[in-house]
Design a protein around this motif. Structure first.
Motif, PDB file in Angstrom:
ATOM      1  N   ILE A 423     -22.900  38.785 -41.469  1.00  0.00           N
ATOM      2  CA  ILE A 423     -21.742  38.791 -41.245  1.00  0.00           C
ATOM      3  C   ILE A 423     -21.134  37.281 -40.577  1.00  0.00           C
ATOM      4  O   ILE A 423     -22.188  36.728 -39.964  1.00  0.00           O
ATOM      5  CB  ILE A 423     -22.070  39.452 -39.677  1.00  0.00           C
ATOM      6  N   ASN A 424     -20.070  36.716 -40.625  1.00  0.00           N
ATOM      7  CA  ASN A 424     -19.713  35.854 -40.468  1.00  0.00           C
ATOM      8  C   ASN A 424     -18.455  35.868 -39.314  1.00  0.00           C
ATOM      9  O   ASN A 424     -17.499  36.586 -39.687  1.00  0.00           O
ATOM     10  CB  ASN A 424     -19.083  35.171 -41.071  1.00  0.00           C
ATOM     11  N   TRP A 425     -18.045  35.519 -38.621  1.00  0.00           N
ATOM     12  CA  TRP A 425     -17.208  35.484 -37.675  1.00  0.00           C
ATOM     13  C   TRP A 425     -16.267  34.070 -37.063  1.00  0.00           C
ATOM     14  O   TRP A 425     -16.612  32.966 -36.863  1.00  0.00           O
ATOM     15  CB  TRP A 425     -16.664  36.062 -36.120  1.00  0.00           C
ATOM     16  N   TYR A 426     -14.958  34.210 -36.167  1.00  0.00           N
ATOM     17  CA  TYR A 426     -15.039  33.057 -35.399  1.00  0.00           C
ATOM     18  C   TYR A 426     -13.090  32.797 -34.810  1.00  0.00           C
ATOM     19  O   TYR A 426     -13.560  34.013 -33.938  1.00  0.00           O
ATOM     20  CB  TYR A 426     -12.996  31.985 -36.645  1.00  0.00           C
ATOM     21  N   HIS A 427     -13.831  32.290 -33.930  1.00  0.00           N
ATOM     22  CA  HIS A 427     -12.842  32.569 -32.249  1.00  0.00           C
ATOM     23  C   HIS A 427     -12.051  31.280 -32.269  1.00  0.00           C
ATOM     24  O   HIS A 427     -12.497  30.152 -32.018  1.00  0.00           O
ATOM     25  CB  HIS A 427     -14.215  32.262 -31.685  1.00  0.00           C
ATOM     26  N   PRO A 428     -11.188  31.764 -31.747  1.00  0.00           N
ATOM     27  CA  PRO A 428      -9.542  30.794 -30.938  1.00  0.00           C
ATOM     28  C   PRO A 428     -10.351  30.149 -30.464  1.00  0.00           C
ATOM     29  O   PRO A 428     -10.039  29.226 -30.342  1.00  0.00           O
ATOM     30  CB  PRO A 428      -9.044  32.209 -31.116  1.00  0.00           C
ATOM     31  N   GLU A 429     -11.021  30.327 -29.384  1.00  0.00           N
ATOM     32  CA  GLU A 429     -11.527  29.474 -28.479  1.00  0.00           C
ATOM     33  C   GLU A 429     -13.162  28.768 -28.109  1.00  0.00           C
ATOM     34  O   GLU A 429     -13.870  29.796 -27.247  1.00  0.00           O
ATOM     35  CB  GLU A 429     -11.355  29.800 -26.486  1.00  0.00           C
ATOM     36  N   LYS A 430     -13.760  29.055 -29.556  1.00  0.00           N
ATOM     37  CA  LYS A 430     -15.526  28.627 -29.608  1.00  0.00           C
ATOM     38  C   LYS A 430     -16.367  27.851 -28.746  1.00  0.00           C
ATOM     39  O   LYS A 430     -17.406  28.368 -28.640  1.00  0.00           O
ATOM     40  CB  LYS A 430     -15.684  28.126 -30.999  1.00  0.00           C
ATOM     41  N   ASP A 431     -15.246  26.733 -28.289  1.00  0.00           N
ATOM     42  CA  ASP A 431     -16.234  26.178 -27.424  1.00  0.00           C
ATOM     43  C   ASP A 431     -15.941  26.753 -26.056  1.00  0.00           C
ATOM     44  O   ASP A 431     -16.818  25.674 -25.292  1.00  0.00           O
ATOM     45  CB  ASP A 431     -15.385  24.578 -27.139  1.00  0.00           C
ATOM     46  N   LYS A 432     -15.071  27.794 -25.753  1.00  0.00           N
ATOM     47  CA  LYS A 432     -14.916  28.322 -24.142  1.00  0.00           C
ATOM     48  C   LYS A 432     -16.538  29.129 -24.514  1.00  0.00           C
ATOM     49  O   LYS A 432     -17.012  29.871 -22.960  1.00  0.00           O
ATOM     50  CB  LYS A 432     -14.510  28.905 -24.111  1.00  0.00           C
ATOM     51  N   ALA A 433     -17.430  29.924 -25.432  1.00  0.00           N
ATOM     52  CA  ALA A 433     -17.613  30.701 -24.678  1.00  0.00           C
ATOM     53  C   ALA A 433     -19.711  30.434 -25.080  1.00  0.00           C
ATOM     54  O   ALA A 433     -19.885  29.574 -26.135  1.00  0.00           O
ATOM     55  CB  ALA A 433     -17.730  31.623 -26.475  1.00  0.00           C
ATOM     56  N   ASP A 434     -20.219  31.174 -24.339  1.00  0.00           N
ATOM     57  CA  ASP A 434     -22.010  30.856 -24.542  1.00  0.00           C
ATOM     58  C   ASP A 434     -22.247  31.713 -26.134  1.00  0.00           C
ATOM     59  O   ASP A 434     -23.159  30.582 -26.224  1.00  0.00           O
ATOM     60  CB  ASP A 434     -22.171  31.047 -23.238  1.00  0.00           C
ATOM     61  N   VAL A 457     -26.529  36.062 -30.159  1.00  0.00           N
ATOM     62  CA  VAL A 457     -26.465  35.556 -31.745  1.00  0.00           C
ATOM     63  C   VAL A 457     -25.521  33.948 -30.272  1.00  0.00           C
ATOM     64  O   VAL A 457     -24.527  34.020 -29.965  1.00  0.00           O
ATOM     65  CB  VAL A 457     -25.554  35.652 -32.502  1.00  0.00           C
ATOM     66  N   HIS A 458     -26.090  33.061 -30.677  1.00  0.00           N
ATOM     67  CA  HIS A 458     -25.415  31.631 -30.442  1.00  0.00           C
ATOM     68  C   HIS A 458     -25.231  30.374 -31.367  1.00  0.00           C
ATOM     69  O   HIS A 458     -25.465  29.148 -32.329  1.00  0.00           O
ATOM     70  CB  HIS A 458     -26.627  30.554 -30.066  1.00  0.00           C
ATOM     71  N   GLY A 459     -24.045  31.268 -32.124  1.00  0.00           N
ATOM     72  CA  GLY A 459     -23.091  30.948 -33.079  1.00  0.00           C
ATOM     73  C   GLY A 459     -22.041  31.259 -33.473  1.00  0.00           C
ATOM     74  O   GLY A 459     -21.421  32.316 -33.284  1.00  0.00           O
ATOM     75  N   THR A 460     -22.227  30.916 -35.324  1.00  0.00           N
ATOM     76  CA  THR A 460     -20.870  32.229 -35.626  1.00  0.00           C
ATOM     77  C   THR A 460     -21.789  33.226 -37.161  1.00  0.00           C
ATOM     78  O   THR A 460     -19.993  33.582 -37.166  1.00  0.00           O
ATOM     79  CB  THR A 460     -19.249  32.038 -35.540  1.00  0.00           C
ATOM     80  N   SER A 461     -22.409  33.237 -36.888  1.00  0.00           N
ATOM     81  CA  SER A 461     -22.779  33.780 -38.087  1.00  0.00           C
ATOM     82  C   SER A 461     -24.464  34.778 -37.508  1.00  0.00           C
ATOM     83  O   SER A 461     -25.068  33.529 -37.083  1.00  0.00           O
ATOM     84  CB  SER A 461     -22.860  33.376 -39.611  1.00  0.00           C
ATOM     85  N   LYS A 462     -24.783  35.388 -38.866  1.00  0.00           N
ATOM     86  CA  LYS A 462     -26.083  36.279 -38.536  1.00  0.00           C
ATOM     87  C   LYS A 462     -26.098  37.107 -39.489  1.00  0.00           C
ATOM     88  O   LYS A 462     -25.041  37.604 -40.314  1.00  0.00           O
ATOM     89  CB  LYS A 462     -26.056  36.992 -37.349  1.00  0.00           C
ATOM     90  N   VAL A 463     -27.678  37.244 -39.764  1.00  0.00           N
ATOM     91  CA  VAL A 463     -28.455  37.827 -41.409  1.00  0.00           C
ATOM     92  C   VAL A 463     -28.832  39.023 -40.490  1.00  0.00           C
ATOM     93  O   VAL A 463     -29.286  38.793 -39.599  1.00  0.00           O
ATOM     94  CB  VAL A 463     -28.771  37.315 -42.610  1.00  0.00           C
ATOM     95  N   VAL A 464     -28.063  39.840 -40.809  1.00  0.00           N
ATOM     96  CA  VAL A 464     -29.125  41.779 -40.476  1.00  0.00           C
ATOM     97  C   VAL A 464     -29.560  42.130 -41.563  1.00  0.00           C
ATOM     98  O   VAL A 464     -29.136  42.669 -42.246  1.00  0.00           O
ATOM     99  CB  VAL A 464     -27.623  42.152 -39.993  1.00  0.00           C
TER     100      VAL A 464
END
Length: 519
Positions: A423-434, A457-464
């Motif tokens: 699962i991959n995702w993107y965040h408009p304010e990526k740097d503002k999310a812990d 998850v500390h990133g924007t992707s994860k393998v489940v």
């Protein structure tokens, strides 16, 4: 190491929190120092790497988000351990590459380099402190002599050169005066033996004599001359020792000098915890009130809709009942036909004509209805289906007024599923999310609602991993900044392929997911 007083014993017992491995949640055993400077048991590093290797090859491993404080991992086989210990090992890799390892301390991926575990330093200082803690915790438990004939006597010394413990008599026998062994280094009884000289893990025959300021790790002269640290700034070990010891001593003195301030802040934190508890309960009560209002509206609308459906149903059933009674009257000796048969018995012409005219019209009408049968009402309630799609979407986005964080969105094109799901995702304010929380659940065909599984998850992707075959799974993600949480993203529905059928080879699947995650 000898002569610990009662004050030092009390102190050593108070630092247990610092001596716990973040992976197994137990006291460190042969801790290794990761490139991120966190320590982890040697055994736990191997087990975690084996778990990653198994999960990417769909062998089936324990889920990483289980609530158990201890990692319940299968015993690693010797061939797997040998494979991990070899330089250049990486999961599902056929060529020498670096080893990516998820640090359980900081929860970030760290690069172990081409040598993998063999390139990590053993944290002897931490190991010594853990041993002192164990001795303080088991003060009444004695360390026995390793050389005594049964029954062994209590040891009084431990030789760091021989890596053994001795009673007084055995120590004199095996370390006689005038011999080389008499010059061995000995300490109080211990089970923690460490080498007298720290050797370089990259160049195993070379002593550690320098400190790389960029990598923050000890190195040997070969590392500096032609190794990975050739272009790095290094300093002598004595200089690094003096500098770091001075800094650490100053930091400790500063903290000790601020003890009253620390105690004051601890008291303030206790008050803040109580205030948070009260405010949290108040927020829950307000949320419950808002939801109860929604429930009241829904109950009211539900009652209104059900009344409308019942009214329409009653009207239709009444029409059907009337129509059915009319048709039953067309049967012989029943209703209209029976009445007509009785009228035919009338012999008085005037009376017959007077009654038969109206009766004939009714029979003609009934005859016409037989030729073109039409139900008196419709059976379908299509016009009474409640459309809740818009409301469902709005309720799904129900959140707090001010969240301060944009909603992350799952990238459907880069999210894939096979035996595992990437699962991959993107965040408009990526740097503002812990951090992020990925939620997923299986969607049952009988409309049973299952609870969501959560993975931090500390990133924007994860393998489940460990998904069931031939099932639909829903995925969604939300972002966290401090204590503030964003609303959940739109759900992504993915379908796992049927098993066993035609399957791709496991290495292909694992490599594909690994490649996607690296991207």
């Amino acid at each position: 190491m000898e002569g610990d007083g009662s004050d030092s014993l009390v102190t050593i017992k108070n630092i247990e929190r610092e001596l716990i491995c973040p992976a197994c949640k137990e006291l460190f055993t042969h801790p290794l120092i990761l490139p991120c400077q966190h320590s982890i048991c040697h055994k736990c590093v191997k087990e975690l790497l084996l778990t990653l290797d198994d999960s990417f090859n769909d062998v089936g491993s324990d889920n990483s988000n289980q609530s158990s404080p201890r990692l319940r991992l299968p015993s690693p086989s010797m061939d797997k351990i040998d494979r991990i210990n070899r330089p250049g090992w990486k999961r599902n890799s056929l060529t020498p590459r670096t080893t990516i390892f998820p640090c359980p301390g900081c929860e970030h991926d760290v690069d172990l380099g081409e040598r993998g575990i063999n390139g990590l330093f053993r944290n002897f200082t931490l190991e010594t402190i853990v041993e002192r803690y164990r001795q303080a915790a088991r003060a009444a438990t004695a360390i026995m002599c390793d050389l005594c004939k049964p029954p062994p006597q209590e040891s009084t010394k431990s030789c760091m050169d021989c890596s053994a413990s001795y009673c007084n008599e055995c120590f004199k026998i095996y370390h006689p005066w005038g011999t080389v062994k008499a010059q061995h280094e000995y300490v109080g009884p211990t089970t923690n033996f460490r080498p007298k000289i720290l050797m370089c893990p990259e160049h195993e025959t070379e002593r550690i004599n320098m400190y790389c300021e960029l990598c923050r790790r000890p190195v040997c002269h070969l590392c500096k001359l032609g190794g990975n640290h050739s272009n790095h700034r290094v300093t002598t070990m004595s200089s690094a020792y003096k500098t770091l010891k001075e800094k650490l001593s100053k930091d400790i003195d500063y903290l000790i000098g601020k003890e009253s301030q620390v105690k004051s802040q601890i008291s303030e934190l206790n008050l803040l915890m109580k205030e948070t508890e009260c405010n949290g309960e108040r927020a829950k009560e307000e949320a419950i009130t808002h939801f109860e209002k929604l429930f009241e509206i829904l109950e009211e609308r539900k009652s209104s809709v059900l009344k409308a459906i019942d009214a329409s149903k009653k009207l239709r059933l009444d029409k059907f009942q009337t129509q059915m009674e009319e048709y039953q009257g067309l049967l012989e000796n029943n209703g209209l036909v029976g009445y007509a048969q009785e009228v035919l018995k009338e012999t008085d012409q005037s009376c017959f004509v007077q009654t038969a005219k109206q009766l004939h019209l009714r029979i003609q009408k009934a005859t016409e209805s037989l030729k073109s049968f039409r139900p008196a009402a419709q059976t379908s309630f299509e016009d009474y289906v409640v459309n809740t799609s818009k409301q469902t979407e709005l309720l799904g986005e129900l959140s707090f007024f001010s969240n301060g964080i944009d909603v992350p969105e799952i990238n459907e094109e880069q999210s894939k599923v096979y035996n595992n799901a990437l699962i991959n995702w993107y965040h408009p304010e990526k740097d503002k999310a812990d951090s992020y929380v990925l939620e997923y659940r299986k969607m049952n065909r009988d409309d049973e609602i299952l609870s969501w599984n959560e993975i931090e998850v500390h990133g924007t992707s994860k393998v489940v991993s460990e998904l069931e075959s031939n099932c639909n799974y829903a995925f969604r993600v939300r972002a966290y900044k401090g204590s503030i949480c964003s609303p959940c993203s739109r759900e992504l529905i993915l379908h796992t392929p049927p098993a066993p059928g035609i399957q791709l080879e496991e290495p292909i699947t694992a490599k594909y997911l690994e490649y996607q995650e690296d991207i």
